[in-house]
Design an enzyme around this catalytic site. Structure first.
Site, PDB file in Angstrom:
ATOM      1  N   TYR A   1      -8.606  21.974   9.393  1.00  0.00           N
ATOM      2  CA  TYR A   1      -8.072  20.619   7.831  1.00  0.00           C
ATOM      3  C   TYR A   1      -6.425  20.267   7.851  1.00  0.00           C
ATOM      4  O   TYR A   1      -5.850  20.605   8.803  1.00  0.00           O
ATOM      5  CB  TYR A   1      -7.784  21.661   7.196  1.00  0.00           C
TER       6      TYR A   1
ATOM      7  N   ARG B   1      -8.705   4.527   7.983  1.00  0.00           N
ATOM      8  CA  ARG B   1      -6.780   5.299   7.534  1.00  0.00           C
ATOM      9  C   ARG B   1      -7.346   6.406   7.526  1.00  0.00           C
ATOM     10  O   ARG B   1      -7.390   7.295   6.627  1.00  0.00           O
ATOM     11  CB  ARG B   1      -6.647   4.404   6.193  1.00  0.00           C
TER      12      ARG B   1
ATOM     13  N   LYS C   1     -14.145  18.304   6.074  1.00  0.00           N
ATOM     14  CA  LYS C   1     -14.295  18.059   4.981  1.00  0.00           C
ATOM     15  C   LYS C   1     -15.109  18.912   4.334  1.00  0.00           C
ATOM     16  O   LYS C   1     -15.303  19.565   3.537  1.00  0.00           O
ATOM     17  CB  LYS C   1     -14.158  16.542   4.227  1.00  0.00           C
TER      18      LYS C   1
ATOM     19  N   GLU D   1     -14.488   8.803   2.985  1.00  0.00           N
ATOM     20  CA  GLU D   1     -13.762   9.592   3.237  1.00  0.00           C
ATOM     21  C   GLU D   1     -12.670   8.345   3.923  1.00  0.00           C
ATOM     22  O   GLU D   1     -13.366   8.020   5.178  1.00  0.00           O
ATOM     23  CB  GLU D   1     -13.239  10.920   3.824  1.00  0.00           C
ATOM     24  N   ASP D   2     -11.123   8.320   3.834  1.00  0.00           N
ATOM     25  CA  ASP D   2     -10.315   7.896   4.834  1.00  0.00           C
ATOM     26  C   ASP D   2     -10.888   6.207   5.040  1.00  0.00           C
ATOM     27  O   ASP D   2     -10.679   6.047   5.886  1.00  0.00           O
ATOM     28  CB  ASP D   2     -10.157   8.199   5.777  1.00  0.00           C
TER      29      ASP D   2
ATOM     30  N   ASP E   1     -13.241  10.678  -1.549  1.00  0.00           N
ATOM     31  CA  ASP E   1     -11.768  11.537  -2.338  1.00  0.00           C
ATOM     32  C   ASP E   1     -10.536  11.511  -2.590  1.00  0.00           C
ATOM     33  O   ASP E   1      -9.941  11.900  -2.880  1.00  0.00           O
ATOM     34  CB  ASP E   1     -12.294  12.715  -0.942  1.00  0.00           C
ATOM     35  N   ASP E   2     -10.097  10.058  -1.506  1.00  0.00           N
ATOM     36  CA  ASP E   2      -9.113   9.380  -1.455  1.00  0.00           C
ATOM     37  C   ASP E   2      -8.060   9.069  -3.031  1.00  0.00           C
ATOM     38  O   ASP E   2      -7.330   9.386  -3.568  1.00  0.00           O
ATOM     39  CB  ASP E   2      -8.701   8.277  -0.123  1.00  0.00           C
TER      40      ASP E   2
ATOM     41  N   ASN F   1      -0.590  13.277   4.512  1.00  0.00           N
ATOM     42  CA  ASN F   1      -0.383  13.389   4.780  1.00  0.00           C
ATOM     43  C   ASN F   1      -0.772  13.544   6.848  1.00  0.00           C
ATOM     44  O   ASN F   1      -0.560  11.836   7.347  1.00  0.00           O
ATOM     45  CB  ASN F   1      -1.988  15.000   5.275  1.00  0.00           C
TER      46      ASN F   1
HETATM   47  N1  LIG Z   1      -2.631  14.755  -0.303  1.00  0.00           N
HETATM   48  C1  LIG Z   1      -3.764  14.705  -0.891  1.00  0.00           C
HETATM   49  O1  LIG Z   1      -4.698  15.684  -1.222  1.00  0.00           O
HETATM   50  C2  LIG Z   1      -3.937  13.305  -0.032  1.00  0.00           C
HETATM   51  C3  LIG Z   1      -2.716  12.836   0.650  1.00  0.00           C
HETATM   52  N2  LIG Z   1      -3.276  11.403   0.894  1.00  0.00           N
HETATM   53  C4  LIG Z   1      -2.126  10.787   1.693  1.00  0.00           C
HETATM   54  O2  LIG Z   1      -1.704   9.982   0.865  1.00  0.00           O
HETATM   55  C5  LIG Z   1      -1.170   8.828   2.649  1.00  0.00           C
HETATM   56  C6  LIG Z   1      -2.090   7.457   1.819  1.00  0.00           C
HETATM   57  O3  LIG Z   1      -3.404   7.163   1.396  1.00  0.00           O
HETATM   58  P1  LIG Z   1      -3.890   5.955   0.470  1.00  0.00           P
HETATM   59  O4  LIG Z   1      -3.598   5.630  -0.360  1.00  0.00           O
HETATM   60  O5  LIG Z   1      -5.088   6.243   0.806  1.00  0.00           O
HETATM   61  O6  LIG Z   1      -3.606   5.070   2.095  1.00  0.00           O
HETATM   62  P2  LIG Z   1      -3.421   3.881   1.482  1.00  0.00           P
HETATM   63  O7  LIG Z   1      -3.557   3.250   2.998  1.00  0.00           O
HETATM   64  O8  LIG Z   1      -4.782   3.668   0.817  1.00  0.00           O
HETATM   65  O9  LIG Z   1      -2.269   3.082   1.014  1.00  0.00           O
HETATM   66  C7  LIG Z   1      -0.440   3.123   0.950  1.00  0.00           C
HETATM   67  C8  LIG Z   1       0.453   3.288   0.595  1.00  0.00           C
HETATM   68  O10 LIG Z   1       0.921   2.868   0.772  1.00  0.00           O
HETATM   69  C9  LIG Z   1       1.965   1.610   1.193  1.00  0.00           C
HETATM   70  N3  LIG Z   1       2.941   2.109   1.867  1.00  0.00           N
HETATM   71  C10 LIG Z   1       2.664   1.725   3.449  1.00  0.00           C
HETATM   72  N4  LIG Z   1       3.926   1.392   3.729  1.00  0.00           N
HETATM   73  C11 LIG Z   1       4.980   1.612   3.078  1.00  0.00           C
HETATM   74  C12 LIG Z   1       6.541   1.594   2.984  1.00  0.00           C
HETATM   75  N5  LIG Z   1       7.652   1.605   3.898  1.00  0.00           N
HETATM   76  N6  LIG Z   1       7.235   0.979   1.819  1.00  0.00           N
HETATM   77  C13 LIG Z   1       6.306   1.985   0.318  1.00  0.00           C
HETATM   78  N7  LIG Z   1       4.301   1.347   0.621  1.00  0.00           N
HETATM   79  C14 LIG Z   1       4.306   1.646   1.557  1.00  0.00           C
HETATM   80  C15 LIG Z   1       1.352   1.174   1.263  1.00  0.00           C
HETATM   81  O11 LIG Z   1       1.652  -0.805   0.969  1.00  0.00           O
HETATM   82  P3  LIG Z   1       0.700  -1.667   1.455  1.00  0.00           P
HETATM   83  O12 LIG Z   1      -0.502  -1.575   1.163  1.00  0.00           O
HETATM   84  O13 LIG Z   1       1.382  -2.627   1.331  1.00  0.00           O
HETATM   85  O14 LIG Z   1       0.568  -1.816   3.233  1.00  0.00           O
HETATM   86  C16 LIG Z   1       0.070   1.354   0.590  1.00  0.00           C
HETATM   87  O15 LIG Z   1       0.156   0.795  -0.804  1.00  0.00           O
HETATM   88  C17 LIG Z   1      -1.494   9.112   3.302  1.00  0.00           C
HETATM   89  O16 LIG Z   1      -0.693   9.324   4.068  1.00  0.00           O
HETATM   90  C18 LIG Z   1      -2.522  10.372   3.333  1.00  0.00           C
HETATM   91  O17 LIG Z   1      -2.663  11.878   4.288  1.00  0.00           O
HETATM   92  C19 LIG Z   1      -4.358  10.698   0.687  1.00  0.00           C
HETATM   93  C20 LIG Z   1      -5.451  10.804  -0.086  1.00  0.00           C
HETATM   94  C21 LIG Z   1      -5.258  12.779  -0.443  1.00  0.00           C
HETATM   95  C1  LIG Z   2      -6.247  14.757   2.280  1.00  0.00           C
HETATM   96  C2  LIG Z   2      -7.008  13.820   2.321  1.00  0.00           C
HETATM   97  O1  LIG Z   2      -8.025  13.518   2.071  1.00  0.00           O
HETATM   98  C3  LIG Z   2      -5.735  12.666   3.340  1.00  0.00           C
HETATM   99  O2  LIG Z   2      -5.440  12.937   4.014  1.00  0.00           O
HETATM  100  O3  LIG Z   2      -7.165  11.790   3.087  1.00  0.00           O
HETATM  101 MG   LIG Z   3      -8.859  11.400   2.950  1.00  0.00          MG
END
Ligand SMILES: NC(=O)C1=CN([C@@H]2O[C@H](COP(=O)(O)OP(=O)(O)OC[C@H]3O[C@@H](n4cnc5c(N)ncnc54)[C@H](OP(=O)(O)O)[C@@H]3O)[C@@H](O)[C@H]2O)C=CC1
Ligand SMILES: CC(=O)C(=O)O
Ligand SMILES: [Mg+2]
Length: 611
Positions: A125, A178, A196, A268-269, A291-292, A432
């Protein structure tokens, strides 16, 4: 699938030799492979035991000589696997070793995982799975899931029929746009649903045969991949608009038609533009979740509940600032609000405690372009700003959440400010894989004089501060989605509402011990996760019955037992139970020992009844 009983049918005894038999294997819930030769027990990863086949089994199955002359127990085999794994220094090579093991001996793989989840999870993972996806063209060897491309429109049901397992209960699927914080990896994203669903089994005991990973290949906008000779997906720009939506619609319908309405469909993603939109469209008519958005929210809120025991505050006593207002960020913000409402404040008051930032700056209603539709609830009537650092101070933030994909975005100035705002600042660096984390735990501890409460999406080594060692926890949805899935699958839930994610968060938070908190983590030890998943599953089943969402009737008398009985057992099965019920011709041979079996077979063969 648990092989509880193996009944051996004599199909043919060649040259009057009763040892050469063709056998048929039955399980408790299905006839696994309809007709197996003995050698198939060695070749089929689900049945293979390597050198653990006893000499009796080798005789009966006709595989004597195919295996070396020693019998090794599963424990001895595990020791060899550990030794082999340790010889690889590179995580990708370790991953490849494990993938090979899964492809040859499924039970050994899951048993190995169960011996030390904390150690092996990062190899199957995050973070290694990120690398696997980036190199998927090299890693890809044999089908471990389905690829459904845009060109398969109109034929998706037929492709689902090609999957060899008939008892699929859960599908995890991505369109690869993504992948973690790595962006658009197109068909290379397949590593994610595979990983997953591997956790469904390893962390929650969902039988592997019940899990189906799928990649919806709708093209990619990643130019490097389009030009990569090793790329395995369709070389087209991503489909959008009606073409994309119709494809997803056909996929959802095909899954239900193939596997009934209780098939669990885990998004997912997916990229932000599709993630919330599709969840809103489908969450009330399918058994589905993202999941996200929802899984991440659940695990983070669980961490926040546990943190309350350290801060002696409630969730509603915090000021939250998010860097990243995408699927994860807004999902978390929404669930935190639901949790604050349960603490007794109104939704309006709850929303006022949350500030969100995306690439365009603060989600301000006054900024150019306004607030994106999926986050309108969190738009603030404030002057627009792109200065994240100053907001941390001016808002007196107590809880900082990073889901931005921007590695290192929480600078030491920001972290120091958090230390000034409150005695025990909460810092969640969720992005991540590891390189995308907004800060490391060591940076957070150093900048806050060791007072912070920290969690990251990917694992980090222990932190040393002030002569003490801290083991910070992983705020990763893997703590919850396998258990939620287990519960949903078992009670055939019609839907997976947000309330279930809050239920899971509370259950997970209750599993956090004082020892965990003292060690610096707001999550339980990962090696406990299988027990935690079963507890989450129980709470999900109870919730489903309370909300009238369960698709089974009546409610099991003992839900704990009900869950335990289903959970996959990675210990080898004895293919020769101590009493055989051995159909032969029109009669049955009943024997207790191998000697009796052989004697009976020889007798019957001589009489010519068992040809
Ligand atoms: N720990 C966990 O269990 C999980 C972790 N994650 C991680 O979280 C991260 C985001 O995932 P997710 O929300 O799905 O992705 P999204 O693409 O949906 O969202 C990313 C967000 O980050 C913003 N962003 C990008 N660049 C910047 C910057 N320079 N300054 C401020 N904000 C910024 C984007 O803004 P804009 O839309 O304006 O580009 C958007 O709002 C990933 O790395 C993912 O791996 C996700 C799910 C689970
Ligand atoms: C953990 C997870 O689901 C992600 O980083 O997208
Ligand atoms: Mg994910």
């Amino acid at each position: 699938m648990r092989l509880v009983k193996a009944n051996f049918l004599v199909k043919e005894i060649r040259n009057k030799n009763p040892l050469k038999v063709l056998v048929r294997a039955y399980s408790d819930d299905e006839i696994v492979p309809n007709l197996l030769r003995g050698v198939d027990y060695v070749r089929h990863p689900r049945l293979n035991k390597g050198l653990a086949f006893s000499f009796e089994e080798r005789q009966v199955l006709g595989i004597h000589g195919l295996l070396a002359g020693t019998v090794k127990t599963q424990e001895e085999q595990i020791a060899i696997c550990k030794y082999s794994l340790n010889r690889y220094k590179n995580p990708l090579n370790k991953h490849l070793y494990l993938a090979e093991l899964l492809d040859t001996n499924e039970k050994l793989f899951y048993e190995l995982m169960s011996t030390d989840v904390e150690k092996y999870l990062p190899l199957v993972y995050t973070p290694t799975v990120g690398l696997v996806c980036q190199r998927f063209g090299l890693v890809y060897k044999r089908p471990r899931g389905l690829f459904i491309t845009l060109h398969d429109k109109g034929k998706i049901r037929g492709i689902l029929r090609n999957w060899p397992e008939t008892h699929v209960r859960a599908i995890c699927f991505t369109d690869g746009e993504r992948i973690l914080g790595l962006g658009d990896l197109g068909a290379y994203g397949m590593g994610i649903p595979i990983g997953k669903l591997c956790l469904y089994t390893a962390l929650a005991g969902v039988p592997p045969a019940h899990c189906l990973p799928i990649t919806l290949d709708v093209g990619t906008n990643n130019q490097m991949l389009l030009e990569d000779p090793m790329y395995i997906g369709i070389r087209e720009k991503r489909a959008t608009g009606d073409s994309y939506d119709e494809f997803i619609e056909e996929f959802m319908e095909a899954c239900v038609n193939q596997y009934t309405h209780s098939i669990l469909l885990q998004f997912e993603d997916f990229a932000l533009a599709n993630a919330t939109r599709l969840l809103d469209r489908y969450k009330n008519c399918y058994c589905t979740f993202n999941d996200d958005i929802q899984g991440t929210a659940s695990v983070v809120v669980a961490g926040m509940f546990a943190a309350c025991r350290i801060t002696k505050k409630k969730l509603k006593d915090n000021i939250y600032l998010f860097l990243g207002a995408g699927s994860a960020g807004v999902g978390i913000a929404n669930l935190v609000c639901d949790a604050m409402v349960e603490e007794g404040i109104s939704m309006e008051e709850a929303v006022k405690k949350i500030y969100m930032f995306d690439a365009g700056g603060l989600l301000s209603t006054k900024r150019q372009g306004g607030v994106p539709p999926h986050a309108t609830k969190f738009g603030r009537d404030m002057e627009p700003t792109k200065d994240f650092g100053s907001l941390v101070g001016s808002l007196k933030v107590t809880c900082l959440v990073g889901a931005s994909t921007v590695g290192g975005a929480f600078t030491s100035a920001i972290l120091q400010q958090m230390g000034k705002n409150t005695e025990r600042p909460q810092i969640y660096a969720l992005s991540n894989p590891t390189v995308k984390a907004e800060c490391t735990p060591q940076q957070a501890y150093d900048a806050t004089e060791g007072r912070c409460i920290y969690a990251s999406g990917s694992p980090f080594p222990p932190v040393k501060f002030g002569g003490k060692t801290y083991h910070t926890g992983q705020g990763n949805n893997s703590y919850v989605f396998p258990g939620i899935a287990l519960g949903v699958i078992l009670c055939h839930a019609h839907h997976v509402p947000d309330s279930m994610f809050l239920t899971a968060a509370k259950t997970l938070a209750k599993c956090v011990t004082q020892k965990d908190l003292d060690l610096g983590r707001i999550y339980p030890h990962l090696n406990e996760v299988r027990v935690i998943s079963s507890k989450i599953a129980v709470s999900i089943i109870n919730r489903a019955f309370n909300e009238g969402l369960a698709g089974i009737y009546p409610k099991p008398e003992n839900v704990e037992d009900f869950v335990q009985k289903y959970m996959y057992n990675s210990k080898y099965v004895d293919y020769l139970p101590d009493r055989y019920d051995y159909p032969c011709g029109d009669s049955k041979i009943k024997v207790k020992t191998m000697e009796e079996l052989m004697a009976s077979l020889t007798k019957k063969t001589k009489k010519g009844r068992c040809k």
